[in-house]
Design a protein around this motif. Structure first.
Motif, PDB file in Angstrom:
ATOM      1  N   ARG A   1       0.837  -1.201   0.000  1.00 17.22           N
ATOM      2  CA  ARG A   1       0.000   0.000   0.000  1.00 17.22           C
ATOM      3  C   ARG A   1       0.872   1.250   0.000  1.00 17.22           C
ATOM      4  NH1 ARG A   1      -3.483  -2.691  -1.450  1.00 17.22           N
ATOM      5  NH2 ARG A   1      -5.535  -3.074  -0.526  1.00 17.22           N
ATOM      6  N   LEU A   2       1.956   1.198   0.781  1.00 18.20           N
ATOM      7  CA  LEU A   2       2.893   2.309   0.798  1.00 18.20           C
ATOM      8  C   LEU A   2       3.446   2.563  -0.594  1.00 18.20           C
ATOM      9  CD1 LEU A   2       5.089   4.239   1.958  1.00 18.20           C
ATOM     10  CD2 LEU A   2       6.414   2.187   2.492  1.00 18.20           C
ATOM     11  N   LEU A   3       3.886   1.516  -1.270  1.00 17.69           N
ATOM     12  CA  LEU A   3       4.461   1.672  -2.602  1.00 17.69           C
ATOM     13  C   LEU A   3       3.436   2.235  -3.584  1.00 17.69           C
ATOM     14  CD1 LEU A   3       6.584  -1.589  -2.963  1.00 17.69           C
ATOM     15  CD2 LEU A   3       7.370   0.725  -2.417  1.00 17.69           C
ATOM     16  N   ARG A   4       2.189   1.860  -3.398  1.00 22.50           N
ATOM     17  CA  ARG A   4       1.152   2.370  -4.313  1.00 22.50           C
ATOM     18  C   ARG A   4       1.098   3.890  -4.293  1.00 22.50           C
ATOM     19  NH1 ARG A   4      -5.038   0.557  -3.583  1.00 22.50           N
ATOM     20  NH2 ARG A   4      -4.155  -1.406  -4.314  1.00 22.50           N
ATOM     21  N   TRP A   5       1.275   4.479  -3.114  1.00 23.18           N
ATOM     22  CA  TRP A   5       1.139   5.929  -2.994  1.00 23.18           C
ATOM     23  C   TRP A   5       2.456   6.668  -3.154  1.00 23.18           C
ATOM     24  CZ3 TRP A   5      -3.475   7.348  -3.831  1.00 23.18           C
ATOM     25  CH2 TRP A   5      -4.551   6.570  -3.405  1.00 23.18           C
ATOM     26  N   VAL A   6       3.564   6.035  -2.790  1.00 23.11           N
ATOM     27  CA  VAL A   6       4.863   6.691  -2.902  1.00 23.11           C
ATOM     28  C   VAL A   6       5.379   6.641  -4.332  1.00 23.11           C
ATOM     29  CG1 VAL A   6       7.276   6.584  -2.192  1.00 23.11           C
ATOM     30  CG2 VAL A   6       5.487   6.292  -0.496  1.00 23.11           C
ATOM     31  N   CYS A   7       5.153   5.519  -5.009  1.00 23.84           N
ATOM     32  CA  CYS A   7       5.719   5.308  -6.350  1.00 23.84           C
ATOM     33  C   CYS A   7       4.838   5.940  -7.425  1.00 23.84           C
ATOM     34  CB  CYS A   7       5.882   3.813  -6.622  1.00 23.84           C
ATOM     35  SG  CYS A   7       7.023   2.987  -5.509  1.00 23.84           S
ATOM     36  N   ALA A   8       5.036   7.227  -7.645  1.00 22.84           N
ATOM     37  CA  ALA A   8       4.207   7.932  -8.625  1.00 22.84           C
ATOM     38  C   ALA A   8       4.629   7.636 -10.063  1.00 22.84           C
ATOM     39  CB  ALA A   8       4.262   9.435  -8.359  1.00 22.84           C
ATOM     40  N   ASP A   9       5.927   7.505 -10.301  1.00 25.28           N
ATOM     41  CA  ASP A   9       6.428   7.274 -11.661  1.00 25.28           C
ATOM     42  C   ASP A   9       7.621   6.320 -11.578  1.00 25.28           C
ATOM     43  OD1 ASP A   9       6.831   7.491 -14.395  1.00 25.28           O
ATOM     44  OD2 ASP A   9       8.029   9.326 -14.217  1.00 25.28           O
ATOM     45  N   PRO A  10       7.375   5.050 -11.219  1.00 23.76           N
ATOM     46  CA  PRO A  10       8.469   4.151 -10.858  1.00 23.76           C
ATOM     47  C   PRO A  10       9.275   3.610 -12.044  1.00 23.76           C
ATOM     48  CG  PRO A  10       6.393   2.983 -10.765  1.00 23.76           C
ATOM     49  CD  PRO A  10       6.059   4.413 -11.051  1.00 23.76           C
ATOM     50  N   ARG A  11      10.570   3.686 -11.912  1.00 22.14           N
ATOM     51  CA  ARG A  11      11.497   3.003 -12.819  1.00 22.14           C
ATOM     52  C   ARG A  11      11.979   1.714 -12.164  1.00 22.14           C
ATOM     53  NH1 ARG A  11      13.780   0.997 -17.028  1.00 22.14           N
ATOM     54  NH2 ARG A  11      15.866   1.643 -17.647  1.00 22.14           N
ATOM     55  N   LEU A  12      12.191   1.800 -10.848  1.00 20.01           N
ATOM     56  CA  LEU A  12      12.736   0.684 -10.101  1.00 20.01           C
ATOM     57  C   LEU A  12      12.472   0.917  -8.616  1.00 20.01           C
ATOM     58  CD1 LEU A  12      14.670  -1.864 -10.625  1.00 20.01           C
ATOM     59  CD2 LEU A  12      16.488  -0.375  -9.771  1.00 20.01           C
ATOM     60  N   VAL A  13      12.255  -0.175  -7.872  1.00 17.90           N
ATOM     61  CA  VAL A  13      12.162  -0.118  -6.416  1.00 17.90           C
ATOM     62  C   VAL A  13      13.279  -0.997  -5.864  1.00 17.90           C
ATOM     63  CG1 VAL A  13      10.707  -0.436  -4.387  1.00 17.90           C
ATOM     64  CG2 VAL A  13       9.655   0.122  -6.600  1.00 17.90           C
ATOM     65  N   ALA A  14      14.031  -0.480  -4.907  1.00 18.71           N
ATOM     66  CA  ALA A  14      15.203  -1.207  -4.402  1.00 18.71           C
ATOM     67  C   ALA A  14      15.200  -1.264  -2.885  1.00 18.71           C
ATOM     68  CB  ALA A  14      16.484  -0.531  -4.890  1.00 18.71           C
ATOM     69  N   VAL A  15      15.772  -2.349  -2.362  1.00 19.35           N
ATOM     70  CA  VAL A  15      15.868  -2.542  -0.919  1.00 19.35           C
ATOM     71  C   VAL A  15      17.120  -3.366  -0.623  1.00 19.35           C
ATOM     72  CG1 VAL A  15      14.511  -4.676  -0.897  1.00 19.35           C
ATOM     73  CG2 VAL A  15      14.576  -3.232   1.153  1.00 19.35           C
ATOM     74  N   LEU A  16      17.687  -3.165   0.551  1.00 22.77           N
ATOM     75  CA  LEU A  16      18.790  -3.988   1.026  1.00 22.77           C
ATOM     76  C   LEU A  16      18.263  -4.795   2.209  1.00 22.77           C
ATOM     77  CD1 LEU A  16      21.776  -4.823   1.055  1.00 22.77           C
ATOM     78  CD2 LEU A  16      22.231  -2.862   2.534  1.00 22.77           C
TER      79      LEU A  16
END
Length: 264
Positions: free
Chosen positions: A172-187
């Motif tokens: 749900r967080l990603l739905r609202w934060v990612c307005a124009d996503p190229r990539l999502v990354a995490v460590l």
């Protein structure tokens, strides 16, 4: 994926609160600057809370769910009656590939943790956009102009093992934060371990593997230098979230609500 909850009665109480969960988002970006204040970057924070009002059980001397150990990360009194119970927190960084001045300096200036994401990025293309490193540039199908870095995600312990509550809140967080996503990354990293356990391979390695499985269940895949990425253009993330909704019994309530912004 999730283990069975040790207290079925508490699990039922917590799952009943899902319809009252609110997601709060805020971000910060500088108008001008460089390094940590690079105007092409925006720091964001998120939390999920449940607003609680006194009920008859409390009047009868029965401890409410939010007073049970492990059910809250924090509790804040809103007024004489209402409480705001925080069950989930996350933070990260949005990178605008078109407008960031120097992504390497911007990440390194923030912290050692953010500097670990530098290998994801390449140079600038003919249009002035910062690119991903060559192999990722060819692999990722999404055409967005923002890279979203997830720094930390924390879910109150009692909410874990309920069938994907933490993963659903993250989605749900990603739905609202990612307005124009190229990539999502995490460590992926087991942030709940204390220093002694972090240095104990017999404890650290299983904990790290568990965290990685959690991110894999949201469509993330290993990329480079222990970094994991998710390509918003493919359907793995969307399908995973749909399965979580169904397992939590939320699919009927959500109806045909689609994951259009962004499609993950």
């Amino acid at each position: 994926m999730a283990a069975l909850h040790s207290d079925p009665d508490l699990a039922q109480q917590l799952l009943a609160q899902l319809e009252w969960v609110e997601l709060h988002l805020k971000n910060h970006a500088n108008l001008v600057g460089g390094g940590e204040t690079d105007p092409g970057t925006s720091d964001w924070w998120a939390s999920a809370t449940v607003r609680v009002l006194p009920d008859e059980d409390e009047a009868d001397g029965i401890n409410p769910w939010h007073e049970i150990e492990g059910t809250a990360l924090s509790t804040k009194r809103l007024d004489e009656e209402a409480l705001d119970v925080t069950i989930f927190e996350a933070n990260g960084l949005t990178v605008d590939l078109q407008h960031v001045k120097n992504i390497h300096v911007a990440l390194d200036a923030r912290s050692e943790d953010y500097a670990k994401f530098i290998p994801l990025f390449g140079s600038r293309d003919q249009f002035g956009f910062v690119t991903l490193r060559d192999d990722l540039e060819d692999e990722v199908d999404s055409l967005g102009s923002h890279v979203f870095i997830i720094d930390r995600v924390q879910l109150a312990p009692a909410w874990r093992g309920l069938g994907g509550v933490g993963r659903l809140l993250t989605a749900r967080l990603l739905r609202w934060v990612c307005a124009d996503p190229r990539l999502v990354a995490v460590l992926p990293f087991p942030i709940d371990l204390d220093r002694a356990l972090l240095e104990d391979d017999s404890a650290f390695e299983p904990a790290l593997e568990k965290v990685r499985r959690t991110w894999a269940a949201l469509g993330f895949q290993p990329a480079i230098d222990q970094l994991w990425i998710m390509d918003p253009a493919i359907g793995t993330h969307h399908n995973a979230v749909t399965q979580i909704e169904q397992s939590l019994g939320l699919s009927n309530e959500l109806g045909k609500e689609a994951h259009h912004v962004p499609e993950m």
